[in-house]
Design an enzyme around this catalytic site. Structure first.
Site, PDB file in Angstrom:
ATOM      1  N   SER A  22       0.822  -1.211   0.000  1.00 26.55           N
ATOM      2  CA  SER A  22       0.000   0.000   0.000  1.00 26.55           C
ATOM      3  C   SER A  22       0.859   1.266   0.000  1.00 26.55           C
ATOM      4  O   SER A  22       0.332   2.374   0.027  1.00 26.55           O
ATOM      5  CB  SER A  22      -0.949   0.003   1.217  1.00 26.55           C
ATOM      6  OG  SER A  22      -0.226  -0.167   2.412  1.00 26.55           O
ATOM      7  N   ASN A 109      -2.255  -2.616  12.943  1.00 26.77           N
ATOM      8  CA  ASN A 109      -3.716  -2.440  12.876  1.00 26.77           C
ATOM      9  C   ASN A 109      -4.172  -1.184  13.623  1.00 26.77           C
ATOM     10  O   ASN A 109      -4.995  -0.413  13.118  1.00 26.77           O
ATOM     11  CB  ASN A 109      -4.424  -3.676  13.433  1.00 26.77           C
ATOM     12  CG  ASN A 109      -4.143  -4.917  12.605  1.00 26.77           C
ATOM     13  OD1 ASN A 109      -3.533  -4.816  11.540  1.00 26.77           O
ATOM     14  ND2 ASN A 109      -4.570  -6.075  13.078  1.00 26.77           N
ATOM     15  N   THR A 154     -39.463  27.147 -10.082  1.00 22.84           N
ATOM     16  CA  THR A 154     -39.819  25.818  -9.599  1.00 22.84           C
ATOM     17  C   THR A 154     -40.111  25.015 -10.856  1.00 22.84           C
ATOM     18  O   THR A 154     -40.619  25.565 -11.845  1.00 22.84           O
ATOM     19  CB  THR A 154     -41.061  25.821  -8.678  1.00 22.84           C
ATOM     20  OG1 THR A 154     -42.175  26.310  -9.418  1.00 22.84           O
ATOM     21  CG2 THR A 154     -40.858  26.702  -7.457  1.00 22.84           C
ATOM     22  N   HIS A 155     -39.776  23.746 -10.866  1.00 22.84           N
ATOM     23  CA  HIS A 155     -39.914  22.895 -12.066  1.00 22.84           C
ATOM     24  C   HIS A 155     -39.164  23.498 -13.261  1.00 22.84           C
ATOM     25  O   HIS A 155     -39.541  23.260 -14.403  1.00 22.84           O
ATOM     26  CB  HIS A 155     -41.387  22.689 -12.440  1.00 22.84           C
ATOM     27  CG  HIS A 155     -42.259  22.339 -11.279  1.00 22.84           C
ATOM     28  ND1 HIS A 155     -42.443  21.051 -10.836  1.00 22.84           N
ATOM     29  CD2 HIS A 155     -42.975  23.139 -10.426  1.00 22.84           C
ATOM     30  CE1 HIS A 155     -43.253  21.063  -9.772  1.00 22.84           C
ATOM     31  NE2 HIS A 155     -43.578  22.317  -9.509  1.00 22.84           N
ATOM     32  N   SER A 276     -13.474  25.231 -28.363  1.00 25.50           N
ATOM     33  CA  SER A 276     -13.673  23.997 -29.114  1.00 25.50           C
ATOM     34  C   SER A 276     -12.581  23.889 -30.170  1.00 25.50           C
ATOM     35  O   SER A 276     -12.111  24.900 -30.687  1.00 25.50           O
ATOM     36  CB  SER A 276     -15.042  24.022 -29.785  1.00 25.50           C
ATOM     37  OG  SER A 276     -15.066  23.153 -30.894  1.00 25.50           O
ATOM     38  N   LYS A 282     -17.142  28.830 -30.054  1.00 25.48           N
ATOM     39  CA  LYS A 282     -17.488  28.253 -28.756  1.00 25.48           C
ATOM     40  C   LYS A 282     -16.684  28.810 -27.585  1.00 25.48           C
ATOM     41  O   LYS A 282     -15.488  29.049 -27.680  1.00 25.48           O
ATOM     42  CB  LYS A 282     -17.297  26.732 -28.793  1.00 25.48           C
ATOM     43  CG  LYS A 282     -18.326  26.036 -29.666  1.00 25.48           C
ATOM     44  CD  LYS A 282     -19.680  25.954 -28.989  1.00 25.48           C
ATOM     45  CE  LYS A 282     -19.685  24.880 -27.986  1.00 25.48           C
ATOM     46  NZ  LYS A 282     -20.569  23.821 -28.059  1.00 25.48           N
ATOM     47  N   ASN A 284     -16.881  27.415 -23.719  1.00 25.45           N
ATOM     48  CA  ASN A 284     -17.598  26.379 -22.967  1.00 25.45           C
ATOM     49  C   ASN A 284     -17.348  26.449 -21.463  1.00 25.45           C
ATOM     50  O   ASN A 284     -16.237  26.747 -21.032  1.00 25.45           O
ATOM     51  CB  ASN A 284     -17.177  24.985 -23.457  1.00 25.45           C
ATOM     52  CG  ASN A 284     -17.598  24.739 -24.887  1.00 25.45           C
ATOM     53  OD1 ASN A 284     -18.610  25.268 -25.345  1.00 25.45           O
ATOM     54  ND2 ASN A 284     -16.826  23.935 -25.593  1.00 25.45           N
ATOM     55  N   GLU A 289     -18.993  21.785 -15.769  1.00 27.55           N
ATOM     56  CA  GLU A 289     -19.347  20.430 -16.206  1.00 27.55           C
ATOM     57  C   GLU A 289     -18.481  19.407 -15.480  1.00 27.55           C
ATOM     58  O   GLU A 289     -18.944  18.336 -15.083  1.00 27.55           O
ATOM     59  CB  GLU A 289     -19.144  20.279 -17.716  1.00 27.55           C
ATOM     60  CG  GLU A 289     -20.100  21.128 -18.547  1.00 27.55           C
ATOM     61  CD  GLU A 289     -19.647  21.217 -20.000  1.00 27.55           C
ATOM     62  OE1 GLU A 289     -19.441  20.159 -20.614  1.00 27.55           O
ATOM     63  OE2 GLU A 289     -19.495  22.340 -20.510  1.00 27.55           O
ATOM     64  N   TYR A 316      -9.783  -6.462  12.600  1.00 28.82           N
ATOM     65  CA  TYR A 316      -9.151  -5.958  11.382  1.00 28.82           C
ATOM     66  C   TYR A 316      -9.176  -7.011  10.282  1.00 28.82           C
ATOM     67  O   TYR A 316      -8.994  -8.196  10.513  1.00 28.82           O
ATOM     68  CB  TYR A 316      -7.686  -5.573  11.666  1.00 28.82           C
ATOM     69  CG  TYR A 316      -6.967  -5.081  10.420  1.00 28.82           C
ATOM     70  CD1 TYR A 316      -7.084  -3.760  10.013  1.00 28.82           C
ATOM     71  CD2 TYR A 316      -6.214  -5.951   9.636  1.00 28.82           C
ATOM     72  CE1 TYR A 316      -6.450  -3.314   8.857  1.00 28.82           C
ATOM     73  CE2 TYR A 316      -5.579  -5.518   8.480  1.00 28.82           C
ATOM     74  CZ  TYR A 316      -5.707  -4.194   8.093  1.00 28.82           C
ATOM     75  OH  TYR A 316      -5.087  -3.759   6.954  1.00 28.82           O
ATOM     76  N   GLN A 321      -7.726  -1.971   4.051  1.00 31.10           N
ATOM     77  CA  GLN A 321      -6.667  -1.197   3.387  1.00 31.10           C
ATOM     78  C   GLN A 321      -7.245  -0.418   2.197  1.00 31.10           C
ATOM     79  O   GLN A 321      -6.669   0.581   1.763  1.00 31.10           O
ATOM     80  CB  GLN A 321      -5.556  -2.141   2.923  1.00 31.10           C
ATOM     81  CG  GLN A 321      -4.419  -1.460   2.211  1.00 31.10           C
ATOM     82  CD  GLN A 321      -3.193  -2.364   2.079  1.00 31.10           C
ATOM     83  OE1 GLN A 321      -2.475  -2.607   3.044  1.00 31.10           O
ATOM     84  NE2 GLN A 321      -2.979  -2.894   0.892  1.00 31.10           N
ATOM     85  N   LYS A 324      -8.170   3.747   1.918  1.00 35.26           N
ATOM     86  CA  LYS A 324      -7.337   4.922   1.668  1.00 35.26           C
ATOM     87  C   LYS A 324      -7.505   5.549   0.280  1.00 35.26           C
ATOM     88  O   LYS A 324      -7.675   6.758   0.158  1.00 35.26           O
ATOM     89  CB  LYS A 324      -5.872   4.578   1.941  1.00 35.26           C
ATOM     90  CG  LYS A 324      -5.563   4.560   3.436  1.00 35.26           C
ATOM     91  CD  LYS A 324      -4.214   4.016   3.722  1.00 35.26           C
ATOM     92  CE  LYS A 324      -4.179   2.710   4.487  1.00 35.26           C
ATOM     93  NZ  LYS A 324      -5.345   1.988   4.836  1.00 35.26           N
TER      94      LYS A 324
HETATM   95  N1  ARG Z   1      -1.220  -1.273   5.100  1.00 35.61           N
HETATM   96  C1  ARG Z   1      -2.183  -1.795   6.037  1.00 35.61           C
HETATM   97  C2  ARG Z   1      -3.495  -1.037   5.948  1.00 35.61           C
HETATM   98  O1  ARG Z   1      -3.504  -0.028   5.317  1.00 35.61           O
HETATM   99  C3  ARG Z   1      -1.634  -1.720   7.411  1.00 35.61           C
HETATM  100  C4  ARG Z   1      -2.199  -2.752   8.339  1.00 35.61           C
HETATM  101  C5  ARG Z   1      -1.586  -4.035   8.139  1.00 35.61           C
HETATM  102  N2  ARG Z   1      -2.036  -4.969   9.095  1.00 35.61           N
HETATM  103  C6  ARG Z   1      -1.941  -6.289   8.859  1.00 35.61           C
HETATM  104  N3  ARG Z   1      -2.407  -7.064   9.780  1.00 35.61           N
HETATM  105  N4  ARG Z   1      -1.475  -6.754   7.755  1.00 35.61           N
HETATM  106  O2  ARG Z   1      -4.524  -1.431   6.458  1.00 35.61           O
END
Ligand code: ARG
Length: 456
Positions: A22, A109, A154-155, A276, A282, A284, A289, A316, A321, A324
């Protein structure tokens, strides 16, 4: 070498690495990871799990790493599994044996849960500042258009007269609620999971509240299983950002329409418009958008995490993971949209004369015409019917209520007199709606004062 190389001796398949690692995205939390480790190491020294010297060595080492990543002197090694692994390995490389003690009483964790919380808290602060900046842009433009009459819809049908200021201040209300929600979510985010360990706490005499205090957090997770498996705060943020983006998308849709030749209520500055490649005429509104389009992306991020968390057993699981990338994408997207809309709004040229024309053509004073008859003693239902017939006549003759001769009014009802023209004058229609929350300039001025107070 892998972190878990004690239990297993075989080589990890390259494909597993690609799936498992990660660091490609969690390296952006290096500041929070180091801050969490500094607090943990400080506490370890205070309670005697490591010696004061070891604690000081760890803290100094971590500070050095932070300074060097910040300055660019130290590059994060992307072959590490995650940012936690990198920082710990780098620390041990620098200070030796003491570095190996940092992770005492801690698991990745609870560490990752802490890092995400600290990162989100920082980003939420930034998002609040950006939302305030956009709200201020709305307020500043509103101040210039207290008397700019436009049709309210409205509408998507012209309904009753409002002012551009009143209209813009409606978006300020939305942003103020967004800001409130973000600030509230931030309180629940600043809860420390450290001490939860992998899932069942730890046998070391850690001072969990001290760590929370050192990090400026509001408290600790009261249950270690929940401490490592809770992502409610992340879902809340994604929910809040989804609502925020929904607001931005509504405004964006209106700007897209208002830029069209059919409306022509606004012209965006060249700095915020695109052209454009084939049509030379144009100009735009790609900007609005894109904000409208990116809203779907943030909803997707919310759905990603809701779905990843669904039915996960305690505590956990590596599924988590996946929180993120969704979070970072939603934060980056919302921040960029807020950042770009504020200057776009400040530099846009609104066209009061076109708004006024649209207002005049829409019979949006018909309610006021009926109310005028009511003031002359006609029951509202009858007044409504009489006015409706007059509007139909106007539509057939291609004229407006303002232009109808008095004889036509009198033929419809002898309650009409010369005063009707004053009653249906658009500016008067707006000015009379002066109760709290209404579009009259004095009422909007009160809204502005109230909003400015909150935006201080
Ligand atoms: N990179 C992991 C995460 O974002 C860290 C936790 C890892 N824990 C484990 N038991 N492998 O969640």
């Amino acid at each position: 070498m892998k972190l878990w190389a004690g239990r297993m001796t075989g080589q990890v398949d390259e494909k597993l690495n690609a799936l498992n690692a990660s660091i490609g995205f969690d390296s952006r939390m290096y500041r929070q990871d180091i801050a969490g480790s500094i607090a943990h190491a400080t506490m370890l020294g205070e309670v005697g799990v490591v010696t004061p010297e070891e604690s000081a060595q760890i803290v100094e080492g971590l500070k050095g790493i932070l300074a060097e990543i910040d300055s660019g002197a130290l590059e994060i090694d992307m072959s590490c599994e995650d940012i936690h692994t990198f920082v710990e390995a780098e620390l041990t490389k620098r200070i030796g044996a003491a570095g190996k003690k940092l992770h005492t009483g801690r698991s990745r964790n609870d560490q990752v849960a802490l890092d995400v919380r600290l990162y989100l808290a920082d980003q939420t602060e930034r998002l609040i500042a950006l939302a305030k900046e956009l709200a201020r842009a709305f307020v500043d433009v509103a101040k210039q258009h207290l008397h700019t009459v436009m049709p309210g819809y409205t509408h998507l049908q012209r309904a009753q007269p409002v002012t551009l200021a009143h209209y813009l201040m409606a978006y300020v209300q939305m942003l103020l609620r967004d800001i409130d929600r973000l600030a509230d979510c931030r309180k629940r985010t600043l809860v420390s999971p450290l001490g939860s360990g992998a899932l069942a706490g730890t046998t070391y005499p850690l001072d969990r509240r001290r760590v929370a205090e050192l990090l400026g957090m509001n408290g600790i997770a009261e249950n270690s299983l929940d401490g490592v498996s809770d992502r409610d705060f992340a879902l809340e943020l994604l929910g809040d950002l989804s609502i925020l983006m929904m607001h931005l998308s509504r405004f964006s849709e209106e700007i897209c329409m208002w830029c069209s030749w059919e409306f022509r209520f606004v012209t965006l500055s060249d700095a915020f418009s695109t052209g454009s490649s084939i049509m030379p005429q144009k100009k735009n509104p790609d900007i609005t958008e894109l904000v409208r389009g990116k809203t779907g992306r943030v909803y997707g991020d919310l759905t990603t995490l809701l779905t990843a968390m669904k039915a996960l057993p305690l505590a956990y699981n590596k599924d988590m993971q996946e929180d993120k990338e969704a979070l970072f994408d939603a934060i980056d997207t919302a921040a960029l949209c807020l950042e770009v809309l504020a200057p776009m709004l400040r530099t846009a040229a609104f066209h009061p004369e076109n708004m006024r024309k649209a207002a005049a053509g829409g019979f949006i004073n018909a309610t006021d015409c009926a109310d005028y008859l009511v003031s002359k003693g006609i029951p509202f239902r009858d007044a409504y019917g009489i006015t409706g017939a007059l509007v139909r006549a106007c539509v057939e003759q291609g004229t407006t209520l303002e232009q109808l001769p008095l004889e036509t009014y009198k033929a419809a009802s002898d309650a009409f007199d010369e005063g009707v023209y004053e009653a249906i004058d658009l500016l008067n229609c707006v000015n009379r709606r002066n109760l709290e929350g209404g579009p009259a300039p004095e009422a909007v001025q009160r809204q502005i004062a109230c909003a400015e107070e909150k935006l201080k």
